[in-house]
Design an enzyme around this catalytic site. Sequence first.
Site, short mmCIF file in Angstrom:
data_model
loop_
_atom_site.label_atom_id
_atom_site.label_comp_id
_atom_site.label_asym_id
_atom_site.label_seq_id
_atom_site.Cartn_x
_atom_site.Cartn_y
_atom_site.Cartn_z
N TYR A 61 0.85 -1.18 0.00
CA TYR A 61 0.00 0.00 0.00
C TYR A 61 0.89 1.24 0.00
CZ TYR A 61 -4.82 1.53 0.41
OH TYR A 61 -6.07 2.01 0.13
N GLU A 63 -0.16 4.94 -0.52
CA GLU A 63 -0.84 6.22 -0.68
C GLU A 63 0.15 7.36 -0.66
OE1 GLU A 63 -3.92 6.84 2.14
OE2 GLU A 63 -5.43 5.78 0.96
N ASP A 207 -7.21 13.75 -24.87
CA ASP A 207 -7.37 12.36 -24.41
C ASP A 207 -6.77 11.48 -25.49
OD1 ASP A 207 -8.11 9.84 -23.68
OD2 ASP A 207 -10.21 10.30 -23.29
N THR A 233 -4.51 5.83 -21.73
CA THR A 233 -4.39 4.50 -21.15
C THR A 233 -3.02 3.94 -21.50
OG1 THR A 233 -5.41 3.60 -23.13
CG2 THR A 233 -6.84 3.93 -21.23
N LYS A 236 -3.74 -0.76 -24.99
CA LYS A 236 -3.94 -0.43 -26.42
C LYS A 236 -2.59 -0.51 -27.16
CE LYS A 236 -8.10 2.38 -25.64
NZ LYS A 236 -8.11 2.60 -24.17
N ARG A 242 -2.94 -2.73 -18.07
CA ARG A 242 -4.16 -1.92 -18.01
C ARG A 242 -3.97 -0.83 -16.95
NH1 ARG A 242 -7.97 -3.59 -21.18
NH2 ARG A 242 -9.43 -2.12 -20.25
#
Length: 421
Positions: A61, A63, A207, A233, A236, A242
């Site tokens: 984790y 953060e 985008d 992203t 692609k 991903r």
Amino acid sequence: MSGTPFYGPDFDLLSRQDPDIAAILLSELRRQQRDLQLIASENFTSRAIFATLGSTLSNKYAEGYPGKRYYGGCEEVDKAEIIAIDRAKSLFGAEHANVQPHSGASANLAVYAAFTKPGDTILAMSLPHGGHLTHGSKVSFSGKWFNIVSYGVRQDNELIDYDELRDLAIKNQPKMICSGATAYPSLIDFEKIRAICDEVGAIMWVDAAHFIGLVAGKAIPSPVPYADVVSFTTHKVLRGPRGGMILSKAEHGAAIDKAVFPGMQGGPIMSAVAGKAVALKECAQPEYQQYAKNVIANCQVLAASLEAEGMRAVSGGTQTHLALIDIRSTNVNGKVADQRCGAAGIVLNKNAIPFDPESPAVTSGIRVGTAATTTQGMGTPEMKVIGSLIARAIASDDEKVLARLRGEVHELTARFPIYSA
């Protein structure tokens, strides 16, 4: 299931502990190996990236940001994130990079949060003309929270109508102008959009989810020198895990970082961040630059092949990794074409075309992409074969004919194996 060369020795353990899930993994591997993968949003990522996704980084984790975490024990994951940031800035010539977004939609949400507030006016591409859900769909947060004004393409050439875009910008004085789409096969004139943004004082947001891999491969012009912010992203054409990423001018870096965390997500998926770093290194290699050029060449031949079969390529063809095909001449709609192609082992998607008379659930078109097939090593001769296979599948509702086509598809993909021993 034992001993599958792709999943490695841990697969035997999974097979014993959870045979149901193990069977799905194996079945999906075989589906990807056997069928033609023509979804423009998909690709085959490398084994090296899979190794990072299944690594111990998944347990951590983290953060916050490198050197400013809210948990201890982040020394190693900090290194991975710093490497990813540095590689992104270097590859794209960006002043600032945030590699934490979980997805492209998450990255887009962060862009809205960094530059706008609910109720602001945003100019974005019309969904029926190729835009994305996060560019103003009424079922998306974008359409619910913001006043979205849509621009589209010209009816005569199906290219972005920059005169309309400018007129709408002057009339509506948007806080931000978004360019980029999910089903637009042509290049975007970023210089023109920059000039319009400057004229009305709008933030320029690109985008680039669909075409950023072509930018990474130096196969098409980059939006980075023009835009205030670029979201995308990492799968692609980019061929990474991903996830999402945001590039921006240095002056917007703090706002972007705050919008990502704590604005719209908590801890980043550190295994995915490391996977993004691996992908960015792969993209910097000469082999990848050739790959990006081959993706476009393959798509152009595929579009031409479909036109030779009597269908029509929207906007006259493609300059990118995807082609939008008007199939009305076949007297079959997009939904039926999608189903028939699927039965023949050809995975593509129905898609609306500009000024489509059919509903979005039916459509008059299909969308095809060549990122995955190019990764497999297919070239222009195979694209001509694929065009014929698609046309024959669309033309038939005979299960036996579609089954024979599926056999031909499997013979083709067997010559270009993925994830084999």
